[in-house]
Design a protein around this motif. Structure first.
Motif, PDB file in Angstrom:
ATOM      1  N   VAL A  10     -44.268 -37.362  14.189  1.00 43.19           N
ATOM      2  CA  VAL A  10     -43.811 -37.504  15.656  1.00 43.19           C
ATOM      3  C   VAL A  10     -42.336 -36.924  15.636  1.00 43.19           C
ATOM      4  CG1 VAL A  10     -42.954 -39.459  16.760  1.00 43.19           C
ATOM      5  CG2 VAL A  10     -44.709 -40.068  15.457  1.00 43.19           C
ATOM      6  N   PHE A  11     -42.139 -36.057  16.738  1.00 39.49           N
ATOM      7  CA  PHE A  11     -41.030 -35.246  16.946  1.00 39.49           C
ATOM      8  C   PHE A  11     -40.165 -36.218  17.836  1.00 39.49           C
ATOM      9  CE2 PHE A  11     -44.314 -32.181  16.411  1.00 39.49           C
ATOM     10  CZ  PHE A  11     -43.797 -31.162  15.304  1.00 39.49           C
ATOM     11  N   ILE A  12     -38.923 -36.405  17.224  1.00 42.71           N
ATOM     12  CA  ILE A  12     -37.709 -36.920  17.608  1.00 42.71           C
ATOM     13  C   ILE A  12     -36.491 -36.164  17.896  1.00 42.71           C
ATOM     14  CG2 ILE A  12     -36.153 -38.919  17.150  1.00 42.71           C
ATOM     15  CD1 ILE A  12     -38.212 -40.136  15.384  1.00 42.71           C
ATOM     16  N   PRO A  13     -36.249 -36.095  19.090  1.00 44.61           N
ATOM     17  CA  PRO A  13     -35.038 -35.109  19.408  1.00 44.61           C
ATOM     18  C   PRO A  13     -33.817 -35.410  18.484  1.00 44.61           C
ATOM     19  CG  PRO A  13     -35.778 -36.185  21.442  1.00 44.61           C
ATOM     20  CD  PRO A  13     -36.351 -36.850  20.271  1.00 44.61           C
ATOM     21  N   ALA A  14     -33.130 -34.361  18.055  1.00 45.02           N
ATOM     22  CA  ALA A  14     -32.011 -34.444  17.296  1.00 45.02           C
ATOM     23  C   ALA A  14     -30.855 -35.089  18.040  1.00 45.02           C
ATOM     24  CB  ALA A  14     -31.716 -33.108  16.944  1.00 45.02           C
ATOM     25  N   LEU A  15     -30.918 -34.877  19.371  1.00 45.45           N
ATOM     26  CA  LEU A  15     -29.873 -35.603  19.917  1.00 45.45           C
ATOM     27  C   LEU A  15     -29.869 -37.113  20.165  1.00 45.45           C
ATOM     28  CD1 LEU A  15     -27.191 -35.499  22.052  1.00 45.45           C
ATOM     29  CD2 LEU A  15     -28.886 -35.252  23.863  1.00 45.45           C
ATOM     30  N   LEU A  16     -31.027 -37.596  19.912  1.00 42.69           N
ATOM     31  CA  LEU A  16     -31.202 -39.161  19.875  1.00 42.69           C
ATOM     32  C   LEU A  16     -30.591 -39.603  18.431  1.00 42.69           C
ATOM     33  CD1 LEU A  16     -32.603 -41.915  20.933  1.00 42.69           C
ATOM     34  CD2 LEU A  16     -34.682 -40.960  19.608  1.00 42.69           C
ATOM     35  N   TRP A  17     -30.771 -38.774  17.494  1.00 39.23           N
ATOM     36  CA  TRP A  17     -30.112 -39.455  16.302  1.00 39.23           C
ATOM     37  C   TRP A  17     -28.684 -39.131  16.141  1.00 39.23           C
ATOM     38  CZ3 TRP A  17     -33.046 -41.701  12.787  1.00 39.23           C
ATOM     39  CH2 TRP A  17     -34.352 -41.661  12.747  1.00 39.23           C
ATOM     40  N   MET A  18     -28.053 -38.210  16.730  1.00 42.79           N
ATOM     41  CA  MET A  18     -26.655 -38.005  17.200  1.00 42.79           C
ATOM     42  C   MET A  18     -26.232 -39.373  17.977  1.00 42.79           C
ATOM     43  SD  MET A  18     -26.057 -34.044  17.682  1.00 42.79           S
ATOM     44  CE  MET A  18     -27.478 -33.126  17.242  1.00 42.79           C
ATOM     45  N   MET A  19     -26.949 -39.410  19.002  1.00 38.52           N
ATOM     46  CA  MET A  19     -26.541 -40.574  19.780  1.00 38.52           C
ATOM     47  C   MET A  19     -26.649 -41.997  19.044  1.00 38.52           C
ATOM     48  SD  MET A  19     -28.428 -39.641  23.121  1.00 38.52           S
ATOM     49  CE  MET A  19     -27.753 -41.066  24.267  1.00 38.52           C
ATOM     50  N   LEU A  20     -27.580 -42.159  18.395  1.00 42.69           N
ATOM     51  CA  LEU A  20     -27.429 -43.314  17.356  1.00 42.69           C
ATOM     52  C   LEU A  20     -26.247 -43.484  16.388  1.00 42.69           C
ATOM     53  CD1 LEU A  20     -31.423 -43.750  16.612  1.00 42.69           C
ATOM     54  CD2 LEU A  20     -29.806 -45.238  18.109  1.00 42.69           C
ATOM     55  N   ILE A  21     -26.157 -42.410  15.673  1.00 43.33           N
ATOM     56  CA  ILE A  21     -24.804 -42.353  14.975  1.00 43.33           C
ATOM     57  C   ILE A  21     -23.658 -42.647  15.498  1.00 43.33           C
ATOM     58  CG2 ILE A  21     -23.631 -40.689  13.345  1.00 43.33           C
ATOM     59  CD1 ILE A  21     -26.407 -39.554  12.503  1.00 43.33           C
ATOM     60  N   ALA A  22     -23.406 -42.024  16.759  1.00 44.36           N
ATOM     61  CA  ALA A  22     -22.046 -42.204  17.602  1.00 44.36           C
ATOM     62  C   ALA A  22     -22.003 -43.512  18.049  1.00 44.36           C
ATOM     63  CB  ALA A  22     -22.179 -41.223  18.613  1.00 44.36           C
ATOM     64  N   TYR A  23     -23.237 -44.425  18.351  1.00 48.73           N
ATOM     65  CA  TYR A  23     -23.282 -45.760  18.680  1.00 48.73           C
ATOM     66  C   TYR A  23     -22.567 -46.678  17.542  1.00 48.73           C
ATOM     67  CZ  TYR A  23     -24.869 -50.390  20.393  1.00 48.73           C
ATOM     68  OH  TYR A  23     -24.887 -51.563  20.918  1.00 48.73           O
ATOM     69  N   VAL A  24     -23.247 -46.244  16.480  1.00 49.34           N
ATOM     70  CA  VAL A  24     -22.942 -47.040  15.219  1.00 49.34           C
ATOM     71  C   VAL A  24     -21.224 -46.996  14.833  1.00 49.34           C
ATOM     72  CG1 VAL A  24     -23.151 -47.508  12.796  1.00 49.34           C
ATOM     73  CG2 VAL A  24     -25.221 -47.094  14.169  1.00 49.34           C
ATOM     74  N   ILE A  25     -20.902 -45.648  15.183  1.00 56.00           N
ATOM     75  CA  ILE A  25     -19.711 -45.382  14.615  1.00 56.00           C
ATOM     76  C   ILE A  25     -18.544 -46.230  15.813  1.00 56.00           C
ATOM     77  CG2 ILE A  25     -17.561 -43.674  14.726  1.00 56.00           C
ATOM     78  CD1 ILE A  25     -19.870 -41.679  13.312  1.00 56.00           C
ATOM     79  N   SER A  26     -18.922 -45.894  17.132  1.00 53.27           N
ATOM     80  CA  SER A  26     -18.362 -46.705  18.169  1.00 53.27           C
ATOM     81  C   SER A  26     -18.276 -48.085  17.861  1.00 53.27           C
ATOM     82  CB  SER A  26     -18.640 -46.173  19.464  1.00 53.27           C
ATOM     83  OG  SER A  26     -19.957 -46.809  19.668  1.00 53.27           O
ATOM     84  N   LEU A  27     -19.238 -48.871  17.507  1.00 51.39           N
ATOM     85  CA  LEU A  27     -19.312 -50.344  17.428  1.00 51.39           C
ATOM     86  C   LEU A  27     -18.290 -50.379  16.210  1.00 51.39           C
ATOM     87  CD1 LEU A  27     -23.160 -51.108  17.008  1.00 51.39           C
ATOM     88  CD2 LEU A  27     -21.423 -51.871  18.936  1.00 51.39           C
ATOM     89  N   ALA A  28     -18.216 -49.699  15.245  1.00 50.61           N
ATOM     90  CA  ALA A  28     -17.074 -49.933  14.124  1.00 50.61           C
ATOM     91  C   ALA A  28     -15.742 -49.940  14.900  1.00 50.61           C
ATOM     92  CB  ALA A  28     -17.317 -49.247  13.001  1.00 50.61           C
ATOM     93  N   VAL A  29     -15.455 -48.875  15.384  1.00 46.34           N
ATOM     94  CA  VAL A  29     -14.290 -48.652  16.047  1.00 46.34           C
ATOM     95  C   VAL A  29     -13.922 -49.799  16.904  1.00 46.34           C
ATOM     96  CG1 VAL A  29     -12.929 -47.057  17.646  1.00 46.34           C
ATOM     97  CG2 VAL A  29     -14.360 -46.239  15.654  1.00 46.34           C
ATOM     98  N   ARG A  30     -14.797 -49.992  17.697  1.00 46.24           N
ATOM     99  CA  ARG A  30     -14.552 -51.487  18.894  1.00 46.24           C
ATOM    100  C   ARG A  30     -14.417 -52.410  18.072  1.00 46.24           C
ATOM    101  NH1 ARG A  30     -19.181 -51.005  23.159  1.00 46.24           N
ATOM    102  NH2 ARG A  30     -20.246 -52.024  21.406  1.00 46.24           N
TER     103      ARG A  30
END
Length: 66
Positions: A10-30
């Motif tokens: 299954v091909f998953i776009p690299a941007l999706l992984w980056m978005m998930l990483i950014a979401y987790v980081i932003s949750l921690a910062v919030r």
């Protein structure tokens, strides 16, 4: 990191992984900002959180493309 990531065929776009990483980081910062009562100085919390996510996503994308 460009293109897609292959996971069991299954091909998953690299941007999706980056978005998930950014979401987790932003949750921690919030969470940190909430505990330090920073949000009482912010006019509109949801717009601020969106801006924070966009900034974190930009940082993650720029770090992965170097």
């Amino acid at each position: 990191m460009i293109g897609e990531v292959d996971i069991l065929g299954v091909f998953i776009p690299a941007l999706l992984w980056m978005m998930l990483i950014a979401y987790v980081i932003s949750l921690a910062v919030r969470k940190v900002l909430s505990h330090t009562r920073f949000y009482q100085y912010v006019w509109h919390r949801s717009i601020f959180d969106l801006g924070l996510y966009v900034i974190v996503l930009g940082i993650v994308v720029s770090l992965t493309h170097r």
